[in-house]
Design a protein around this motif. Structure first.
Motif, PDB file in Angstrom:
ATOM      1  N   PRO A 336       0.617  -1.352   0.018  1.00  0.00           N
ATOM      2  CA  PRO A 336      -0.006  -0.137   0.029  1.00  0.00           C
ATOM      3  C   PRO A 336       1.102   1.229   0.112  1.00  0.00           C
ATOM      4  O   PRO A 336       1.828   1.388   0.889  1.00  0.00           O
ATOM      5  CB  PRO A 336      -0.673  -0.172   1.541  1.00  0.00           C
ATOM      6  CG  PRO A 336      -0.620  -1.440   1.811  1.00  0.00           C
ATOM      7  CD  PRO A 336       0.638  -1.821   1.193  1.00  0.00           C
ATOM      8  N   ALA A 359      -4.155   9.011  -1.172  1.00  0.00           N
ATOM      9  CA  ALA A 359      -3.943   7.895  -1.673  1.00  0.00           C
ATOM     10  C   ALA A 359      -4.999   7.832  -2.739  1.00  0.00           C
ATOM     11  O   ALA A 359      -5.862   8.406  -3.205  1.00  0.00           O
ATOM     12  CB  ALA A 359      -4.464   7.154  -0.708  1.00  0.00           C
ATOM     13  N   TRP A 360      -4.650   6.624  -3.561  1.00  0.00           N
ATOM     14  CA  TRP A 360      -5.350   6.266  -4.841  1.00  0.00           C
ATOM     15  C   TRP A 360      -6.709   5.808  -4.307  1.00  0.00           C
ATOM     16  O   TRP A 360      -6.942   4.726  -3.744  1.00  0.00           O
ATOM     17  CB  TRP A 360      -4.796   5.522  -5.648  1.00  0.00           C
ATOM     18  CG  TRP A 360      -5.356   5.153  -7.196  1.00  0.00           C
ATOM     19  CD1 TRP A 360      -6.254   4.295  -7.614  1.00  0.00           C
ATOM     20  CD2 TRP A 360      -5.647   6.463  -8.295  1.00  0.00           C
ATOM     21  NE1 TRP A 360      -6.553   4.383  -8.876  1.00  0.00           N
ATOM     22  CE2 TRP A 360      -6.076   5.784  -9.408  1.00  0.00           C
ATOM     23  CE3 TRP A 360      -4.949   7.627  -8.344  1.00  0.00           C
ATOM     24  CZ2 TRP A 360      -6.470   6.370 -10.557  1.00  0.00           C
ATOM     25  CZ3 TRP A 360      -5.164   8.381  -9.383  1.00  0.00           C
ATOM     26  CH2 TRP A 360      -6.056   7.573 -10.643  1.00  0.00           C
ATOM     27  N   ASN A 361      -7.990   6.294  -4.849  1.00  0.00           N
ATOM     28  CA  ASN A 361      -9.114   5.949  -4.589  1.00  0.00           C
ATOM     29  C   ASN A 361      -9.950   4.986  -5.569  1.00  0.00           C
ATOM     30  O   ASN A 361     -10.965   4.667  -5.436  1.00  0.00           O
ATOM     31  CB  ASN A 361     -10.266   7.105  -4.147  1.00  0.00           C
ATOM     32  CG  ASN A 361     -10.598   7.832  -5.201  1.00  0.00           C
ATOM     33  OD1 ASN A 361     -10.349   7.505  -6.634  1.00  0.00           O
ATOM     34  ND2 ASN A 361     -11.285   9.128  -5.197  1.00  0.00           N
ATOM     35  N   SER A 365      -6.575  10.696  -6.934  1.00  0.00           N
ATOM     36  CA  SER A 365      -5.999  10.810  -5.826  1.00  0.00           C
ATOM     37  C   SER A 365      -6.868  11.461  -4.633  1.00  0.00           C
ATOM     38  O   SER A 365      -7.424  12.663  -5.393  1.00  0.00           O
ATOM     39  CB  SER A 365      -4.593  11.514  -5.738  1.00  0.00           C
ATOM     40  OG  SER A 365      -3.986  11.661  -4.829  1.00  0.00           O
ATOM     41  N   LEU A 368      -7.342  11.404   2.935  1.00  0.00           N
ATOM     42  CA  LEU A 368      -7.828  10.750   3.893  1.00  0.00           C
ATOM     43  C   LEU A 368      -6.818  11.072   5.120  1.00  0.00           C
ATOM     44  O   LEU A 368      -5.795  11.451   5.202  1.00  0.00           O
ATOM     45  CB  LEU A 368      -7.612   9.218   3.397  1.00  0.00           C
ATOM     46  CG  LEU A 368      -6.422   8.504   3.542  1.00  0.00           C
ATOM     47  CD1 LEU A 368      -6.446   6.871   3.508  1.00  0.00           C
ATOM     48  CD2 LEU A 368      -5.283   8.798   2.458  1.00  0.00           C
ATOM     49  N   PHE A 385      -9.248   2.680   2.821  1.00  0.00           N
ATOM     50  CA  PHE A 385      -8.058   2.381   1.831  1.00  0.00           C
ATOM     51  C   PHE A 385      -7.190   1.226   2.342  1.00  0.00           C
ATOM     52  O   PHE A 385      -6.516   1.248   3.560  1.00  0.00           O
ATOM     53  CB  PHE A 385      -7.155   3.593   1.418  1.00  0.00           C
ATOM     54  CG  PHE A 385      -5.944   3.422   0.923  1.00  0.00           C
ATOM     55  CD1 PHE A 385      -5.994   3.344  -0.511  1.00  0.00           C
ATOM     56  CD2 PHE A 385      -4.692   3.487   1.551  1.00  0.00           C
ATOM     57  CE1 PHE A 385      -4.715   3.051  -1.236  1.00  0.00           C
ATOM     58  CE2 PHE A 385      -3.506   3.289   0.853  1.00  0.00           C
ATOM     59  CZ  PHE A 385      -3.525   3.094  -0.601  1.00  0.00           C
ATOM     60  N   GLU A 386      -7.109   0.275   1.499  1.00  0.00           N
ATOM     61  CA  GLU A 386      -6.180  -1.197   1.957  1.00  0.00           C
ATOM     62  C   GLU A 386      -6.566  -1.412   3.490  1.00  0.00           C
ATOM     63  O   GLU A 386      -5.587  -1.592   3.998  1.00  0.00           O
ATOM     64  CB  GLU A 386      -4.805  -0.505   1.806  1.00  0.00           C
ATOM     65  CG  GLU A 386      -4.501  -0.086   0.431  1.00  0.00           C
ATOM     66  CD  GLU A 386      -4.465  -1.383  -0.507  1.00  0.00           C
ATOM     67  OE1 GLU A 386      -4.519  -2.577  -0.225  1.00  0.00           O
ATOM     68  OE2 GLU A 386      -3.987  -1.041  -1.616  1.00  0.00           O
ATOM     69  N   TRP A 391     -11.652   8.498   4.306  1.00  0.00           N
ATOM     70  CA  TRP A 391     -11.783   9.228   3.188  1.00  0.00           C
ATOM     71  C   TRP A 391     -12.189  10.667   4.094  1.00  0.00           C
ATOM     72  O   TRP A 391     -13.176  10.794   4.423  1.00  0.00           O
ATOM     73  CB  TRP A 391     -12.646   8.763   1.878  1.00  0.00           C
ATOM     74  CG  TRP A 391     -11.927   7.732   1.136  1.00  0.00           C
ATOM     75  CD1 TRP A 391     -12.713   6.527   0.993  1.00  0.00           C
ATOM     76  CD2 TRP A 391     -10.722   7.762   0.515  1.00  0.00           C
ATOM     77  NE1 TRP A 391     -11.778   5.841   0.240  1.00  0.00           N
ATOM     78  CE2 TRP A 391     -10.539   6.518  -0.023  1.00  0.00           C
ATOM     79  CE3 TRP A 391      -9.458   8.261   0.260  1.00  0.00           C
ATOM     80  CZ2 TRP A 391      -9.669   5.905  -0.905  1.00  0.00           C
ATOM     81  CZ3 TRP A 391      -8.460   7.791  -0.313  1.00  0.00           C
ATOM     82  CH2 TRP A 391      -8.757   6.866  -1.000  1.00  0.00           C
ATOM     83  N   GLN A 403     -15.221  12.200  -2.751  1.00  0.00           N
ATOM     84  CA  GLN A 403     -13.691  12.125  -2.077  1.00  0.00           C
ATOM     85  C   GLN A 403     -12.914  13.459  -2.386  1.00  0.00           C
ATOM     86  O   GLN A 403     -12.887  13.784  -3.753  1.00  0.00           O
ATOM     87  CB  GLN A 403     -13.319  10.865  -2.163  1.00  0.00           C
ATOM     88  CG  GLN A 403     -13.942   9.912  -1.624  1.00  0.00           C
ATOM     89  CD  GLN A 403     -13.478   8.223  -2.500  1.00  0.00           C
ATOM     90  OE1 GLN A 403     -12.807   8.391  -3.041  1.00  0.00           O
ATOM     91  NE2 GLN A 403     -14.227   7.432  -1.697  1.00  0.00           N
TER      92      GLN A 403
END
Length: 469
Positions: A336, A359-361, A365, A368, A385-386, A391, A403
């Motif tokens: 991650p 982070a990549w949703n 980007s 969060l 996320f992971e 978010w 987001q």
């Protein structure tokens, strides 16, 4: 966003912008290294304008403060880069409430809180001033809100432009980091203006001293040591600030690039340095694209030990690196990874912290908030996320919407167990941003906490500073 704007200004003025060549460090920062020499005396206000010299006599252990962690009153203040409103909200009740917006007359670049004296310093860079506000202290949600009152305005002299400010809460001194005039010969340094606010309505200017060009600094009030990161050389400098003339602490200033050497196609930046003095930990956000992470260094805490012996006092040789969860030795595709990092908020009562990052949703980007244990391991939070983090997103009628992006302004109210984050408008920074509240539950679980209307609270345009009081 604000960091890009400020960095761009320094890049234009400083020919060495972005250089991390160690060979340039000595020449570039010689004025800061000589901070305790007679050269600084010329920058200090004449003796007649200073406080009683007895204040600066520090035998043995008198630098030590037995200050306790702050108690929060459940009021949040938000300043903006593109709006003159100071937006005020309350988080001491069953739901967050948008209280009011105070017209400040000027844009905000930064804010600093003296939690002991309930003073808020609002840095207004374009006006070249710092406005001091006296804050109320509601004891319960039933207490009526009393709007802040202006007690003084500090006009920054020398043609300098104030950028950032911090209080030494143990002494009631305010430190204002200011950029030099555009026509100044040496653009590798900035000026630190120092004020005694023991009597806030009648501030006393104590002096001005040069420091390396910087966009982030913090003060440990227990030891009266200032921590400052050089923008150009990525080096951590410590200053003894018990007297009007600062003294560089023993040891060699810490090269953060040597501690965090990984390279990629993104530039290395240190954002929003913060401290947990009671647990002896320095925290900051490492902004470097997919190599973004938490910067964490432990140091001996200057906590009174109940004896006549002095506790340890931090110097440049005191630090131990603490690795976080984001292991950069693993290829990006196998772990991650974040896309940017902004700020980290320490909880002095638990050693936990809250990390604001991107982070990549799945589409783009987005920002969060990640709850981290004292070992800097992520907790589930909202599992967004992971398997961790929440978010920062818009809510309407209780339903999660877009987001969002952030400039990183955030704060933590440990008394009411609320994380406050901010977002900027999706398509134009000149449109109103938002405030986002997360209620902390057991085991670092977090849930979005909404107004009675079940929607997000509107802020001003480009929120860049938020304080939990």
């Amino acid at each position: 966003m604000r960091y890009s704007i400020v960095f761009g200004i320094f890049c234009f003025l400083a020919t060495a912008c972005g250089s991390s060549d160690p060979s340039k460090t000595e020449d570039t920062y010689q004025p800061a290294a000589d901070i305790a020499t007679e050269d600084v005396e010329a920058d200090v206000v004449p003796e007649s304008d200073q406080a009683d010299e007895d204040l600066f006599v520090q035998p043995s252990c008198e630098w030590l403060s037995e200050l306790q962690p702050p108690v929060h009153h459940g009021v949040v203040y938000t300043g903006h880069f593109l709006s003159t409103d100071l937006v005020i909200a309350r988080i001491d009740g069953l739901k967050p409430i948008g209280q009011t917006a105070l017209e400040m007359g000027e844009y905000t670049h930064d804010m600093a809180l003296d939690s002991e004296r309930n003073l808020l310093a609002v840095v207004q860079d374009i006006a070249r001033q710092v406005t001091l506000l006296q804050l109320s202290t509601p004891a319960s949600p039933a207490d009526p809100f009393v709007a802040p009152t202006t007690v003084a305005t500090l006009e920054i002299d020398n043609g300098d432009t104030p950028r950032f400010a911090r209080f030494n809460v143990s002494t009631s001194w305010l430190y204002v980091l200011a950029g030099l005039p555009a026509d100044a010969e040496n653009q590798d340094s900035m000026n630190m203006h120092v004020y005694d606010l023991s009597s806030p309505a009648t501030p006393a200017k104590l002096g001005v001293f040069p420091v390396p060009t910087s966009v982030t600094f913090e003060i440990d009030p227990l030891s009266s040591v200032m921590f400052l990161v050089g923008l150009l050389d990525k080096t951590l400098y410590l200053y003894d600030i018990t007297g009007a003339e600062p003294v560089l602490r023993p040891g060699t200033p810490v090269d953060l690039r040597a501690l965090y050497p990984e390279e990629n196609n993104s530039g290395f930046s240190v954002r929003n340095l913060t401290l947990d003095p009671w647990n002896g930990r320095l925290l900051a956000a490492r902004s470097q694209g997919a190599f973004s992470e938490v910067i964490a260094l432990n140091y001996p805490a200057s906590v009174a030990n109940g004896t006549d012996d002095c506790p340890p006092r931090v110097d440049h040789d005191s630090f131990t690196k603490v690795d976080d969860y984001f292991d950069l030795s693993i290829p990006v595709e196998d772990r991650p990874n974040l896309l940017d990092a902004y700020s980290i908020l320490p909880d002095t009562s638990t050693g936990n912290s809250y990390f604001v990052a991107d982070a990549w949703n799945g589409t783009e980007s987005s920002a969060l908030v990640i709850g981290l244990t004292s070992e800097l391991e992520p907790a589930a939070g909202c599992s967004a996320f992971e398997g961790f983090g929440c978010w920062i997103q818009y809510f309407f009628d209780g339903e999660a919407g877009s987001q969002l992006r952030t400039d990183g302004a955030a704060c933590l109210d440990t008394t009411h167990e609320v994380v406050v984050a901010t977002s900027i408008a999706q398509y134009s920074e000149e449109e109103p941003g938002m405030l986002h509240f997360f209620k902390i539950q057991s085991d670092l679980q977090m849930v979005p906490w909404l107004q009675e209307s079940n929607k997000s609270l509107t802020a001003g345009a480009l929120p860049v500073a938020v304080v939990c009081h």
